[in-house]
Design an enzyme around this catalytic site. Structure first.
Site, PDB file in Angstrom:
ATOM      1  CG  ASN A 164      42.453  44.728  31.750  1.00 47.05           C
ATOM      2  OD1 ASN A 164      41.559  44.068  32.242  1.00 47.05           O
ATOM      3  ND2 ASN A 164      43.834  44.501  32.321  1.00 47.05           N
ATOM      4  CE  LYS A 187      30.805  49.375  38.550  1.00 44.52           C
ATOM      5  NZ  LYS A 187      31.581  49.876  38.391  1.00 44.52           N
ATOM      6  N   PRO A 188      29.695  46.197  34.950  1.00 46.65           N
ATOM      7  CG  PRO A 188      29.306  47.058  32.881  1.00 46.65           C
ATOM      8  CD  PRO A 188      28.537  46.694  34.520  1.00 46.65           C
ATOM      9  CD  GLU A 190      34.064  52.032  36.807  1.00 44.43           C
ATOM     10  OE1 GLU A 190      33.774  51.578  37.523  1.00 44.43           O
ATOM     11  OE2 GLU A 190      35.088  52.709  38.236  1.00 44.43           O
ATOM     12  CB  SER A 242      43.623  47.114  41.838  1.00 40.23           C
ATOM     13  OG  SER A 242      42.486  46.942  42.474  1.00 40.23           O
ATOM     14  CD  GLU A 263      42.942  37.715  36.454  1.00 40.82           C
ATOM     15  OE1 GLU A 263      44.124  38.202  36.424  1.00 40.82           O
ATOM     16  OE2 GLU A 263      42.283  37.989  35.519  1.00 40.82           O
ATOM     17  CB  CYS A 297      46.418  41.483  34.884  1.00 35.97           C
ATOM     18  SG  CYS A 297      45.268  40.399  34.586  1.00 35.97           S
ATOM     19  CD  GLU A 394      49.451  44.666  37.363  1.00 35.37           C
ATOM     20  OE1 GLU A 394      48.977  45.079  38.900  1.00 35.37           O
ATOM     21  OE2 GLU A 394      49.039  44.223  36.653  1.00 35.37           O
TER      22      GLU A 394
HETATM   23  C1  SIN Z   1      44.013  37.468  28.887  1.00 29.60           C
HETATM   24  O1  SIN Z   1      45.013  37.696  28.377  1.00 29.60           O
HETATM   25  O2  SIN Z   1      43.339  37.189  27.831  1.00 29.60           O
HETATM   26  C2  SIN Z   1      43.265  38.161  29.861  1.00 29.60           C
HETATM   27  C3  SIN Z   1      44.824  39.117  30.511  1.00 29.60           C
HETATM   28  C4  SIN Z   1      44.257  40.311  31.858  1.00 29.60           C
HETATM   29  O3  SIN Z   1      43.035  39.502  32.216  1.00 29.60           O
HETATM   30  O4  SIN Z   1      44.536  40.640  32.108  1.00 29.60           O
END
Ligand code: SIN
Length: 491
Positions: A164, A187-188, A190, A242, A263, A297, A394
């Site tokens: 995201n 690792k970004p 996919e 997640s 996070e 998030c 969520e």
């Molecule tokens: C952000 O607000 O810059 C990041 C939010 C997130 O980690 O989804």
């Protein structure tokens, strides 16, 4: 060549990025397996990348492990200079990075540009912060001793970033690690590995010594994640994603008591009290809810509005939401891009269906746009109650459920009634209320009269099942440092 023409035509400097699959920091794939990256707006193929696994991850960890002592032995200023060069290259190529991000993730180009500048801001912040790693001296309880604390880098860090915010999360995780003297393996996600690849192409140009930054592309995270968690050369994992995957990584790290920064998910309340500036609250709610199509998030997941201002807030909010245009992120008129995939669409639809079945009303939106693709109308629901799925889980999409409340004291209790504790927002003007509510909300971050609070200067992170540790600010640097107590006797 990994990048395909639909992406290359958006780039000013394609030559820099077309060989993303052959970057020095990528290592050598052990098989011919590849995976494909698609534009979620158009379905066009953007790139084909080597599909790596445990073996390539082990090799990357080995390189990071060899490079770490020398990287840590540089002066803070030397590490800082390389971070500064990387920052400047990202600024110089911001338009290309934003185009890559919009193509692979779908967010509007203006949001992608803002994300790239946020990524650059993390690099700038930690290029500066690298020079401010301090220890302490302690007054010893006896005259023949001296007591000190020094800070040292944790070592090799495994980082896993989400789809995201595929550019800013890379910078937010690895710039403090590098500033501290750690080396990293990334690792970004996919779905969105290309902007990370492009950032690493610029990292190679910035002059990081071999093995300091290492990239692994993979079509799924299991094998890479397991290797990062089980390999004893890796001393810390930093993950954004997640709560479910966070729990899994935590279990996998437990054998070696490996350090973790997590996070994770949220269920952010957004509370509008009767003394709020309603126009400002409406604008803040639009931002907190619909930025990145609600795939954030810290997105406002449930809006609580006090009875006496409820109808006015809803009318103004719905009017503005109706005006948000949805479509291809490259169209400058578009405010909301596609959702990342069909699972995301299905989740929103199930939340709407559950709410409507239990008495909720759709005030605008509520439907997919077109049969193909993943566009969804920004949606507002009213008559929501706390037992509906939309108030408890969520959604991660452009859906705003509004809950009407009377009792200002009880509402904070209700807002806290969740396993999550990442972000909360509220709008109020009475100073006493502002302090009382800010202190009572059980969240790592609270936005007061603002719908946006993410900043490189502030500690980002959650409590409860929303995570461990903080990213950004001086606290983000501390998360990559070990504290060592030195006790000198016989003096
Ligand atoms: C952000 O607000 O810059 C990041 C939010 C997130 O980690 O989804």
């Amino acid at each position: 060549m990994p990048l395909c023409p639909p992406l290359i035509r958006h780039l000013n400097t394609p030559d820099l990025f077309v060989t993303i699959d052959r970057l020095p920091c990528l290592g050598t794939p052990v098989s011919d397996r590849t995976f494909e990256i698609f534009n979620p707006s158009t379905g066009e193929l953007l790139a084909e990348l080597p599909d790596m696994g445990a073996e390539e991850t082990r090799a990357a960890i080995g390189k990071a492990h060899v490079a770490q002592p020398e990287w840590a032995a540089l002066t803070a200023r030397e590490r800082s200079d390389i971070l500064w060069r990387w920052h400047q290259l990202i600024v110089d190529h911001a338009d290309d990075l934003a185009a890559i991000l919009t193509a692979e993730m779908g967010k509007p180009l203006a949001e992608a540009k803002s994300e790239v500048s946020h990524a650059a801001a993390y690099l700038q912040w930690y290029a500066e912060e690298a020079n401010r790693i301090y220890g302490e001296t302690i007054s010893a309880p006896s005259t023949d001793r001296r007591m000190l604390v020094i800070k040292q880098p944790i070592g090799v860090v495994g980082t896993i970033t989400p789809w995201n915010f595929p550019a800013s999360m890379v910078a937010r995780k690895i710039s403090p690690a590098l500033a501290a003297g750690c080396t990293i393996v990334l690792k970004p996600a996919e779905q969105t590995p290309l902007v990370a690849g492009a950032m690493f192409a610029l990292a190679d140009k910035a002059g990081f010594p071999e093995g300091v930054v290492n990239l692994v592309f993979a079509s799924e995270g299991d094998a890479v994640g397991r290797e990062l968690c089980s390999n004893p050369k890796v001393r810390k994992i930093s993950f954004t994603g997640s709560t479910e995957v966070g729990r899994l990584l935590m279990r996998q790290c437990s054998d070696q008591i490996k350090k973790l920064s997590l996070e994770l998910g949220g269920n952010a309340p957004f509370i509008v009290f009767d003394d709020a500036d309603i126009d400002a609250a409406v604008d803040g709610a639009i931002q907190a809810k619909f930025r990145n199509a609600g795939q954030t998030c810290v997105s406002a997941n449930r809006l609580y509005v006090q009875a006496s201002v409820h109808d006015r807030f809803v009318d103004e909010f719905v009017e503005k939401v109706r005006r948000l245009s949805v479509g291809d992120g490259f169209d400058p008129a578009v405010a909301i891009g596609p959702l990342i995939d069909r699972h995301a669409l299905a989740k929103i639809e199930s939340h709407i269906a559950d709410a409507v079945a239990k008495g909720g009303a759709v005030r605008c939106g509520g439907n997919r746009i077109g049969k193909e693709g993943t566009l969804f109308q920004p949606t507002v629901l009213t008559d929501i109650s706390c037992e509906m799925a939309v108030a408890r889980e969520e959604t991660f999409g452009p859906l705003a459920p509004i809950i009407h409340f009377e009792d200002a004291d009880r509402i904070v209790h209700e807002a806290n009634d969740t396993i999550y504790g990442l972000a909360a927002y509220f709008y109020a003007s009475n100073l006493k209320r502002v302090w009382r509510v800010a202190e009572a909300l059980e969240y790592g971050m609270v936005g007061i009269n603002t719908g946006r609070m993410s900043s490189e200067a502030a500690p980002f992170g959650g409590i409860k099942q929303s995570g461990i540790g903080r990213e950004g600010s001086r606290h983000g640097l501390e998360d990559y440092l070990e504290m060592k107590y030195l006790c000198m006797g016989g003096l």
